[in-house]
Scaffold this motif. Structure first.
Motif, mmCIF file in Angstrom:
data_model
loop_
_atom_site.group_PDB
_atom_site.id
_atom_site.type_symbol
_atom_site.label_atom_id
_atom_site.label_comp_id
_atom_site.label_asym_id
_atom_site.label_seq_id
_atom_site.Cartn_x
_atom_site.Cartn_y
_atom_site.Cartn_z
ATOM 1 N N LYS A 35 0.586 -1.929 0.136
ATOM 2 C CA LYS A 35 -0.014 -0.358 0.116
ATOM 3 C C LYS A 35 0.656 1.208 -0.117
ATOM 4 O O LYS A 35 -0.093 2.692 0.018
ATOM 5 C CB LYS A 35 -0.945 -0.319 1.258
ATOM 6 N N LYS A 36 2.759 0.954 0.020
ATOM 7 C CA LYS A 36 2.625 1.832 0.104
ATOM 8 C C LYS A 36 2.871 3.833 1.243
ATOM 9 O O LYS A 36 2.452 4.287 1.162
ATOM 10 C CB LYS A 36 3.026 2.652 -1.298
ATOM 11 N N PHE A 37 2.607 2.425 2.805
ATOM 12 C CA PHE A 37 2.685 3.294 3.614
ATOM 13 C C PHE A 37 1.635 3.652 3.577
ATOM 14 O O PHE A 37 1.303 4.816 5.007
ATOM 15 C CB PHE A 37 4.368 4.376 4.049
ATOM 16 N N ARG A 38 0.800 3.890 2.670
ATOM 17 C CA ARG A 38 -0.781 4.396 3.163
ATOM 18 C C ARG A 38 -1.484 3.920 4.243
ATOM 19 O O ARG A 38 -2.515 3.321 3.852
ATOM 20 C CB ARG A 38 -1.181 4.971 1.700
ATOM 21 N N VAL A 39 -0.826 3.517 5.220
ATOM 22 C CA VAL A 39 -1.984 3.216 6.451
ATOM 23 C C VAL A 39 -2.500 4.039 7.078
ATOM 24 O O VAL A 39 -1.152 4.752 7.664
ATOM 25 C CB VAL A 39 -1.478 1.438 6.606
ATOM 26 N N ASP A 40 -3.082 4.604 8.056
ATOM 27 C CA ASP A 40 -3.358 4.569 9.290
ATOM 28 C C ASP A 40 -1.938 4.628 10.522
ATOM 29 O O ASP A 40 -1.416 3.461 10.762
ATOM 30 C CB ASP A 40 -4.817 4.885 10.158
ATOM 31 N N ALA B 168 11.327 6.108 3.223
ATOM 32 C CA ALA B 168 10.146 7.073 2.497
ATOM 33 C C ALA B 168 9.628 8.692 3.140
ATOM 34 O O ALA B 168 9.632 9.809 2.565
ATOM 35 C CB ALA B 168 9.106 6.261 2.285
ATOM 36 N N GLY B 169 9.645 8.537 4.755
ATOM 37 C CA GLY B 169 9.102 9.789 5.470
ATOM 38 C C GLY B 169 10.006 10.961 4.849
ATOM 39 O O GLY B 169 9.360 11.658 5.206
ATOM 40 N N LYS C 238 -3.094 13.871 2.686
ATOM 41 C CA LYS C 238 -2.431 12.883 2.595
ATOM 42 C C LYS C 238 -1.761 12.118 3.642
ATOM 43 O O LYS C 238 -0.821 12.389 3.863
ATOM 44 C CB LYS C 238 -2.186 12.930 1.199
ATOM 45 N N ASN C 239 -2.328 10.675 2.997
ATOM 46 C CA ASN C 239 -1.936 9.409 4.400
ATOM 47 C C ASN C 239 -0.729 9.251 3.644
ATOM 48 O O ASN C 239 -0.215 8.292 3.089
ATOM 49 C CB ASN C 239 -3.091 8.749 4.535
ATOM 50 N N ASP C 240 1.074 9.535 3.612
ATOM 51 C CA ASP C 240 2.325 8.888 3.016
ATOM 52 C C ASP C 240 2.840 8.472 3.752
ATOM 53 O O ASP C 240 2.371 8.453 5.486
ATOM 54 C CB ASP C 240 2.490 10.308 1.870
ATOM 55 N N ALA C 241 4.278 8.332 3.845
ATOM 56 C CA ALA C 241 4.594 8.040 4.796
ATOM 57 C C ALA C 241 5.441 8.731 6.055
ATOM 58 O O ALA C 241 5.366 8.608 7.817
ATOM 59 C CB ALA C 241 6.187 7.110 4.224
ATOM 60 N N VAL D 95 19.079 8.593 9.460
ATOM 61 C CA VAL D 95 17.449 8.659 8.950
ATOM 62 C C VAL D 95 16.884 9.620 10.039
ATOM 63 O O VAL D 95 16.562 10.584 9.367
ATOM 64 C CB VAL D 95 17.016 7.407 8.753
ATOM 65 N N LEU D 96 17.386 9.805 11.433
ATOM 66 C CA LEU D 96 16.786 10.600 12.280
ATOM 67 C C LEU D 96 17.381 11.900 12.290
ATOM 68 O O LEU D 96 16.971 12.809 12.534
ATOM 69 C CB LEU D 96 17.108 9.627 13.606
#
Length: 727
Positions: free
Chosen positions: A340-345, A434-435, A445-448, A477-478
Motif C-alpha cells: 500500500k506504499k505506507f498509506r495506512v493509519d 520514505a517519510g 494525504k496519508n503517506d509515510a 535517517v533520524l
C-alpha cells in the motif's frame, strides 16, 4: 416431481430390454417356423444326418438386422430330434454391464440416487417456501439450522453431512439464509475443530487397510477440513465488499454490504479462538489485515476496523510462548503495508507495540557462543554401549512425539524472534527513509510522513535490539528527518527579506511556528537516537564513539518554539470537546504513544546531562538560560518540572552554574551573552554563545508568578545559588 418420473421411466425401459435379451438367449433366432413349434405333435420325415450337416454348413450366416445391439455367434445346439440350432446373441450394452458389477458400481449408483434425492428435496422445499409468508419462512430456516447444528453437536462423526449442508446454506443467494448459516457455523467450528493442524493423508496412508473406526475418523477429519476451507474462502469473498470502497459502485446491493461486515466480524471471532492454531490460519489472518487498508469513512466500517485492530493485538499479546502466529501476522502486515506504499493509519503501525514475543529476546547476548569447557576424564560419567543405544532411541522417540504434538522448541522460538525483529526493524527503516523525503499535502494525504510518530515510538522500544549496522542507518535517517523539519522553519529567508536582499513573495517566506506534530517528531528523533546509542552501550561497549552533538543543538534550538505550543501538556487522553466536523475521533488517537511533549522534553534533557557523556559546563549554562526563557511562557506543571530539572543540574555542576544567579564575584571583561546564536550559515554552537556571561534575571519575574509553587521553586533556586559564606 418431473425428475422422479423421468428416473422411473428410464428404469422401466432397462428392465424391458433385459427381459427381451433373456428371451433371445432361450430361443433360436434363425430357426424355421417348423423348429419353433411343438415337435411332438407333428410328424417329421426322417432326414439324413450327414445331409443335415451339409445343409447346415451351406446355410448362409445372416444376423438379425433389426437388432439394435452388436450380434455375436455362439456354439450350435443339437436337439433330441436331431436338429441343430444356431445360437446368436446380442452383446449386452455398457449400461447393462455396469449393472452386472454388483460391487462398487452399486455403491456409486446409491450415492448418485442420494444426491439426486437431496437435490429434489431442496427443489421441493424451495417450492414449498414460495407459498410461505416471510415470517414463516424465517422460522423454518431457523428450525432447520438449529436441527442441523444439534445433530452435529450430538454426534459429529455420524452427522458430518449436516456440516456440508450448513456450509452450502451459508453460500445461498438468500441473504437471510446465508446470514444465519454463517453465524451458526462459528460456534460449530469452534467446538468441532481441534487446536492443532490436520495434515492431509499421504498416498501410502490412503492405500493401507485400517479399521472401521480409524477410517471413520479420517473421513470426518477430511470433511471437516474441506468444509472449513470452503467456509474461509466464502468469508474472504464476502469481506472484500465494504462501505468505504463500494460507495460509488451502484451494482453492489445493501445485502452485500451487510454480508461483508458480517463476514469480517466472523473472521475476527475465529481468529481469537482456538481456530488460530487450526488449518488455513494464514487465509483467516489475511481477511482481517485486508480491512486495514486506510482510515474508514463510514461508521460501520469504523467498527469493523477497530474490531480487526483489537483482534490483531490479542493475537500478538497471547503468542508469547510459541511465536509461529506472531510470525505469520507480522509477515502479512509488513507485506500489506509495503504494497500500500505506507498509506495506512497510524494505529496499524501501533499494533506492533503489542508484541509479547520479543520481551525476553536478547540478540546481543553472546554467552551461549562461548566455548564450553571440556570435562576431564575423571569427571565423565561412564555409560555403557547398551545405555548409549537406549538413549539414542529415546531421543528419536521424543523427536517423533514432538513432531506429532506440533510443539515449538526453544531453537524454533528464537528463530521466530529473530525473523520478527528483522521484519519490523526493516519496515521501520523503510518508513523513515520514505517519510524523510515526502511532505504532508494540504489535503492531509496519508503517506509515510504521517507515520513518523508511531515508527519512532516503536523504534525507541525495539531499536536497542538492532545490530550495529542498522544502528548507523537509523541514526542517519533520524538526523535527516530532524534537519528537514528545521530547515523548513529556518529564519534565514526571513532575515534576508528584512535586509532587502529578496523579494517579498509568499512562496519565499520561511520560518513560522512549528506544528504540534513536527515538534513531537523532533523530540522523538532526539529521544530515540539517545535511546539507541545508550542501550547498545549498556549491552556491550560500542567499538566506536558516536557524536550526537547535532541532536543536542537541535533541542536547544526548538526550546523557544516548544514553550509556545498550546498542547504542550496535552495528550490524546486529555478531556476536550469533540470536533463536530470530524466523523471519527478515536482513529486519530495513538494506541501507545501517550507521552506529552513536556514529558518528551524532560526525557531528552535527562539523556543529555545525566545518562550520557554529552553534558558539559558550557552546555549546562546555555540550556539553563534557555530553559528559564521557556519557563516564562510554559504552563504551570511544565514550569515546575523544568525548575526541578534545573535544581538537579545545579547540584551536579555546583559552582559552575551558581554564577548565573550571583554576579557579585564575576570578573569584568568576560564579554556579553549572545542570545541569537542560531544562524543560517552555521550550526548552533552553544560554546560560542558565551553563556557564562549570562544572567538568569527571569528568576526575578518568576518570583511574582501566579502559581505559589512556581514562586517557591524560583526562590529556592535563588537561595541555593548563593555562596555558603555570602550574605
Amino acid at each position: 416431481m418431473g425428475k422422479r418420473k423421468n428416473n422411473a421411466q428410464a428404469l422401466e425401459k432397462r428392465k424391458k430390454l433385459k427381459q427381451e435379451n433373456d428371451a433371445q438367449l432361450s430361443t433360436g433366432l434363425f430357426s424355421s417356423a417348423k423348429n419353433t413349434g411343438d415337435y411332438e405333435d407333428e410328424e417329421e420325415p426322417s432326414n439324413d444326418w450327414e445331409n443335415d450337416e451339409q445343409d447346415y454348413e451351406l446355410r448362409p450366416r445372416t444376423h438379425n438386422a433389426n437388432g439394435s445391439g452388436k450380434m455375436v455367434e455362439g456354439l450350435p445346439i443339437k436337439r433330441s430330434d436331431g436338429t441343430i440350432e444356431r445360437v446368436v446373441r446380442e452383446v449386452v450394452a455398457e449400461d447393462e454391464e455396469d449393472e452386472e458389477d454388483e460391487g462398487d458400481e452399486d455403491e456409486k449408483l446409491e450415492q448418485e440416487k442420494i444426491q439426486k434425492a437431496k437435490q429434489e428435496e431442496e427443489e421441493e422445499s424451495e417450492d414449498e417456501d414460495a407459498n410461505l409468508s416471510p415470517r414463516e419462512r424465517l422460522i423454518k430456516i431457523k428450525e432447520e439450522i438449529a436441527e442441523l447444528a444439534s445433530k452435529l453437536i450430538e454426534d459429529p462423526e455420524e452427522n458430518i453431512a449436516c456440516l456440508t449442508r450448513l456450509r452450502k446454506m451459508s453460500e445461498s443467494k438468500n441473504f437471510v439464509t446465508s446470514q444465519l448459516a454463517i453465524m451458526a457455523l462459528i460456534p460449530i467450528f469452534k467446538s468441532l475443530a481441534p487446536s492443532y493442524k490436520i495434515r492431509p493423508l499421504t498416498d501410502s496412508e490412503k492405500r493401507e487397510k485400517v479399521s472401521r473406526e480409524v477410517a471413520r475418523l479420517r473421513t470426518f477429519e477430511q470433511l471437516l477440513v474441506s468444509n472449513y476451507c470452503s467456509y474461509i474462502d466464502n468469508l474472504a469473498k464476502y469481506a472484500k465488499v465494504s462501505y468505504s470502497h463500494s460507495s460509488s459502485n451502484k451494482n453492489i446491493t445493501t445485502d452485500q454490504l451487510k454480508r461483508g461486515v458480517l463476514a469480517t466480524k466472523a473472521a475476527t471471532e475465529l481468529c481469537i479462538s482456538s481456530l488460530r492454531h487450526f488449518n488455513y490460519r494464514v487465509e483467516l489472518f489475511t481477511i482481517i489485515i485486508r480491512r486495514l487498508n486506510k482510515k474508514p469513512s463510514n461508521s460501520e466500517d469504523y467498527e469493523v476496523f477497530m474490531k480487526c485492530l483489537r483482534a490483531l493485538e490479542t493475537l500478538l499479546k497471547d503468542d508469547a510462548e510459541n511465536g509461529d502466529i506472531t510470525f505469520d501476522v507480522i509477515k502479512l502486515m509488513t507485506k500489506s503495508i509495503r504494497d500500500k506504499k505506507f498509506r495506512v493509519d497510524e494505529s496499524v503501525i501501533n499494533v506492533f507495540l503489542s508484541l509479547s514475543l520479543l520481551e525476553d529476546y536478547d540478540p546481543n547476548n553472546n554467552r551461549d557462543d562461548l566455548p564450553k569447557p571440556k570435562l576431564k576424564k575423571k569427571d565423565r560419567v561412564h555409560i555403557s554401549k547398551k545405555q548409549r543405544k537406549v538413549r539414542k532411541e529415546m531421543k528419536e522417540i521424543e523427536e517423533e512425539m514432538r513432531k506429532a504434538e506440533q510443539a515449538i522448541t526453544i531453537e524454533q522460538r528464537e528463530k521466530f524472534q529473530a525473523q520478527v525483529l528483522k521484519m519490523i526493524l526493516m519496515l521501520y527503516l523503510e518508513i523513515l527513509k520514505a517519510g524523510s523525503h515526502t511532505t504532508i499535502d494540504g489535503n492531509g494525504k496519508n503517506d509515510a510522513s504521517l507515520l513518523m510518530g508511531a515508527v519512532l515510538e516503536g523504534l525507541s522500544r525495539f531499536g536497542q535490539m538492532a545490530n550495529l549496522d542498522l544502528l548507523g542507518d537509523f541514526l542517519e535517517v533520524l538526523r535527516e528527518i530532524m534537519i528537514d523539519i528545521i530547515e523548513e522553519h529556518s529564519l534565514g529567508t526571513v532575515n534576508s527579506i528584512i535586509d532587502g536582499t529578496e523579494d517579498m513573495d509568499d512562496d519565499d517566506i520561511g520560518g513560522g511556528m512549528y506544528t504540534g506534530k513536527q515538534l513531537r517528531t523532533v523530540l522523538l528523533c532526539i529521544a530515540t537516537s539517545f535511546s539507541l546509542v545508550l542501550n547498545h552501550g549498556s549491552m556491550g561497549k560500542l567499538p566506536m564513539s558516536i557524536d550526537l552533538s547535532k541532536f543536542v543543538s537541535t533541542l536547544y534550538l526548538i526550546l523557544a518554539d516548544l514553550s509556545l505550543d498550546p498542547d504542550l501538556e496535552f495528550s490524546h487522553k486529555t478531556l476536550r470537546l469533540a470536533d463536530p466536523l470530524s466523523l471519527v475521533q478515536e482513529v486519530e488517537k495513538p494506541a501507545i504513544n501517550v507521552s506529552t511533549k513536556a514529558e518528551l522534553l524532560l526525557r531528552c534533557l535527562d539523556f543529555i546531562f545525566f545518562r550520557s557523556k554529552n553534558g558539559t559546563v558550557p552546555r549546562a549554562t546555555s540550556f539553563t538560560k534557555r530553559l528559564y526563557l521557556t519557563i516564562l511562557q510554559s504552563p504551570e506543571k511544565t514550569s515546575l518540572a523544568i525548575l526541578k530539572f534545573v535544581g538537579k543540574l545545579m547540584s551536579r555542576y555546583d559552582d559552575s552554574l551558581k554564577g548565573l544567579w550571583n554576579t557579585e564575584e564575576r570578573i569584568s571583561g568576560e564579554g556579553s551573552y549572545v542570545l541569537g546564536i542560531e544562524r543560517l550559515d552555521r550550526e548552533v554552537e552553544l560554546e560560542r554563545s558565551n553563556s557564562g556571561a549570562a544572567t538568569v534575571w527571569e528568576n526575578v519575574l518568576l518570583d511574582k508568578h501566579y502559581c505559589p509553587m512556581v514562586r517557591d521553586g524560583a526562590r529556592s533556586l535563588m537561595k541555593n545559588s548563593k555562596p555558603s559564606g555570602g550574605r
